[in-house]
Write an enzyme that holds these catalytic residues in place. Structure first.
Site, mmCIF file in Angstrom:
data_model
loop_
_atom_site.group_PDB
_atom_site.id
_atom_site.type_symbol
_atom_site.label_atom_id
_atom_site.label_comp_id
_atom_site.label_asym_id
_atom_site.label_seq_id
_atom_site.Cartn_x
_atom_site.Cartn_y
_atom_site.Cartn_z
ATOM 1 N N HIS A 48 0.821 -1.208 0.000
ATOM 2 C CA HIS A 48 0.000 0.000 0.000
ATOM 3 C C HIS A 48 0.864 1.272 0.000
ATOM 4 O O HIS A 48 0.786 2.071 -0.937
ATOM 5 C CB HIS A 48 -0.989 -0.074 1.171
ATOM 6 C CG HIS A 48 -1.788 1.164 1.403
ATOM 7 N ND1 HIS A 48 -2.652 1.659 0.453
ATOM 8 C CD2 HIS A 48 -1.842 2.014 2.463
ATOM 9 C CE1 HIS A 48 -3.219 2.774 0.932
ATOM 10 N NE2 HIS A 48 -2.741 3.003 2.149
ATOM 11 N N HIS A 72 3.044 7.073 5.844
ATOM 12 C CA HIS A 72 1.773 7.658 6.292
ATOM 13 C C HIS A 72 0.942 6.793 7.221
ATOM 14 O O HIS A 72 0.171 7.310 8.016
ATOM 15 C CB HIS A 72 0.925 8.118 5.091
ATOM 16 C CG HIS A 72 0.122 7.017 4.464
ATOM 17 N ND1 HIS A 72 0.679 6.081 3.636
ATOM 18 C CD2 HIS A 72 -1.194 6.691 4.567
ATOM 19 C CE1 HIS A 72 -0.256 5.239 3.244
ATOM 20 N NE2 HIS A 72 -1.397 5.584 3.798
ATOM 21 N N GLU A 76 -0.155 5.091 12.639
ATOM 22 C CA GLU A 76 -1.569 4.791 12.793
ATOM 23 C C GLU A 76 -1.762 3.347 13.218
ATOM 24 O O GLU A 76 -2.400 3.055 14.204
ATOM 25 C CB GLU A 76 -2.258 5.033 11.449
ATOM 26 C CG GLU A 76 -3.722 4.790 11.451
ATOM 27 C CD GLU A 76 -4.480 5.955 12.037
ATOM 28 O OE1 GLU A 76 -5.692 5.929 11.959
ATOM 29 O OE2 GLU A 76 -3.843 6.894 12.573
ATOM 30 N N ASP A 77 -1.189 2.437 12.474
ATOM 31 C CA ASP A 77 -1.502 1.018 12.632
ATOM 32 C C ASP A 77 -0.423 0.236 13.379
ATOM 33 O O ASP A 77 -0.585 -0.941 13.635
ATOM 34 C CB ASP A 77 -1.670 0.355 11.247
ATOM 35 C CG ASP A 77 -2.585 1.152 10.330
ATOM 36 O OD1 ASP A 77 -3.481 1.833 10.870
ATOM 37 O OD2 ASP A 77 -2.404 1.098 9.105
ATOM 38 N N ASP A 138 -3.377 8.007 -1.661
ATOM 39 C CA ASP A 138 -3.832 6.999 -0.710
ATOM 40 C C ASP A 138 -5.211 6.482 -1.126
ATOM 41 O O ASP A 138 -5.453 5.278 -1.216
ATOM 42 C CB ASP A 138 -3.887 7.651 0.684
ATOM 43 C CG ASP A 138 -4.309 6.703 1.788
ATOM 44 O OD1 ASP A 138 -3.900 5.525 1.747
ATOM 45 O OD2 ASP A 138 -5.046 7.144 2.695
ATOM 46 N N ASP A 260 -16.124 13.718 -28.919
ATOM 47 C CA ASP A 260 -14.773 13.649 -28.376
ATOM 48 C C ASP A 260 -14.467 12.299 -27.722
ATOM 49 O O ASP A 260 -13.803 12.219 -26.715
ATOM 50 C CB ASP A 260 -14.519 14.806 -27.404
ATOM 51 C CG ASP A 260 -15.605 14.911 -26.355
ATOM 52 O OD1 ASP A 260 -16.559 14.115 -26.414
ATOM 53 O OD2 ASP A 260 -15.504 15.780 -25.482
HETATM 54 MN MN MN Z 1 -3.299 4.480 3.758
#
Ligand code: MN
Length: 496
Positions: A48, A72, A76-77, A138, A260
């Site tokens: 990811h 990132h 968090e995790d 993300d 188009d």
């Molecule tokens: Mn993420």
């Protein structure tokens, strides 16, 4: 020696040895931090952040942003703390990671809370626009792997959020490349039937037309070269599934009216060559009347520039031709991201308030002399912010103005006014100036007198007649479609 970040580094514009070392170190750090953690797809979690870093490198972002993208989700995790990120990678990267983490704390709490989330999103943008660019990357990867999310309701909710919020942000920031991908991915989940129909049609047309197109373009290249235009390159693209679907809806299902479906992009060295190329193309292929658009002289509100024309080729293919310089081409795909200096990866935005801080980043245009045109919607929002900031009004304005589809119309002097698609002369008058709005007593569209409830259409020239000491009429509140016009009318009515 090969390293998992090799593809990221080769997507970067010109990475230095320091960039290489720092990115590899961040990647190894993230890999250790995520350990055995898995994505819903069953893949190791690191795929990811890897995908995000790759998108960021493709957008032309530099080392700092790419590293923040890689890190990132670490605070968090995992066990990793922000302090560790700060210690290892410095305060700027820690600041970006922190911004992204705060952002992900937003939970969906029904539609009413939704606008508040949007507001926070803007706040996040303003504190540093790189946060929003990472957030878009993300979201892109999360959408690409959305089929693993259960239950289906959650999938739909994420897709709707993408369509309603992220697509618009990407569009506003001019990042066409991400916008189109997000749109198609969300459309596929939200309207699977329509998606299948539209994609089947586009694919079928593509295989039908491809050989003719290749021949046509070969002919054109020869002709351009013979006409003295030697430096150029071309690429062509079929319309994205979602934009084809939208267009078909607007044309009430008349496929022949979608001109188009194929766009040929002709990239030339300078603006002068753009106009010359247009002339050459019109003498080679037959242009369709009323389809020439000069977005170089009149750039779109999000900064898009190009010349457009629609032609019928000698082999009978109808296609749109987009003529632009390399710089315009970069901007068309990467928007605000193309204005980052990839070496320093910095915006130099002045920290005033959150809108004002966003402005210079959006308006920064290297190598452009003269006054940068501020996007209309941003001016409107800034004005409103100055006047009254109560949350309700703000919410209304976001819903009605910012997220409605836009068109642009002209003053008799040729100034461009950017308005939502169903706007009326009342909105137009207030968009020019509240005094003009307040004293308006009639309007002309393309030289013809019209009633004030006449909806404007893209490209119209609108003239407002005023009366000395005139005052707004209560009925105008119903005619105005933009919340900013309504706010002005209300406040003028109160004064009487
Ligand atoms: Mn993420």
């Amino acid at each position: 020696m090969a390293h998992p970040t090799d593809d990221i580094l080769s997507a970067m514009r010109s990475p230095s040895m320091e960039d290489r070392a720092a990115i590899q170190r961040a990647y190894d750090f993230a890999q250790r931090a995520h350990g055995d953690e898995k994505r819903k797809s069953g893949e190791p979690y690191i795929v990811h952040p890897h995908a995000i870093a790759l998108s960021l490198a493709t957008l032309g972002m530099g080392r700092t942003t790419i590293i923040a993208g890689i890190l990132h989700d670490t605070t968090e995790d995992t066990e990793t703390t922000l302090e560790e990120v700060d210690k290892e990678f410095g305060s700027e990267i820690a600041f970006l990671v922190d911004g992204l983490t705060k952002y992900s704390k937003l939970k969906y709490r029904g539609l009413e809370r939704h606008v508040e989330s949007l507001r926070r999103l803007f706040v996040a943008t303003a504190s540093d626009i790189r946060i929003i660019i990472i957030k878009l990357a993300d979201r892109l990867h999360n959408m690409e792997t959305l089929q693993y999310v259960e239950p289906i309701e959650k999938r739909e909710r994420i897709a709707r959020d993408t369509m309603e919020v992220y697509v618009h942000i990407a569009e506003r920031l001019g990042i066409g490349n991400i916008k189109t991908q997000l749109e198609d991915l969300a459309f596929k989940i939200l309207n699977p039937k329509e998606f299948t129909e539209a994609s089947r049609f586009v694919e079928q047309k593509q295989s039908e037309l491809e050989t003719q197109l290749d021949e046509d373009i070969k002919d054109l290249k020869k002709f351009l070269a013979e006409s003295g235009l030697k430096k150029f390159r071309t690429e062509y693209r079929f319309k994205s599934i979602y934009s084809f679907h939208k267009k078909l809806e607007r044309k009430q299902g008349e496929i022949d009216q979608v001109y188009d479906l194929v766009a040929l992009r002709l990239i030339v060295p300078n603006v002068d060559a753009c106009y010359r190329a247009l002339g050459v193309i019109h003498s080679f292929w037959r242009p369709i009347p009323g389809r020439v658009k000069d977005y170089i002289a009149f750039q779109k509100p999000n900064g898009y520039r190009s010349l457009h024309t629609t032609v019928i080729t000698r082999r009978g293919v109808t296609m749109e031709v987009q003529i632009r310089t390399e710089e315009m081409h970069q901007e068309a795909q990467f928007g605000v991201a193309s204005h980052f200096n990839y070496k320093t990866d910095n915006t130099n935005a002045a920290p005033v308030d959150w809108f004002l801080k966003l402005l210079p980043t959006l308006l920064k245009r290297p190598d452009t002399s003269g006054n940068p045109e501020s996007p209309r919607w941003l001016k409107d929002l800034t004005d409103v912010q100055k006047d009254h900031v109560d949350f309700e009004t703000f919410e209304e304005i976001l819903k009605q103005d910012f997220f409605a589809e836009r068109m642009f119309v002209f003053t008799p002097k040729g100034d461009v006014i950017d308005l939502p698609v169903d706007a009326t002369p009342v909105d137009f008058a207030y968009a020019i100036h509240s005094d003009i709005g307040n004293t308006m007593n009639g309007a002309k569209i393309n030289g013809k007198l019209v009633s004030l409830d006449t909806p404007l259409s893209n490209g119209s020239v609108v003239e407002i007649m005023t009366k000395k000491n005139g005052a707004p009429n209560k009925k105008w509140l119903e005619l105005a479609k933009t919340a900013s016009a309504k706010a002005h009318i209300r406040s003028a009515l109160k004064k009487d």
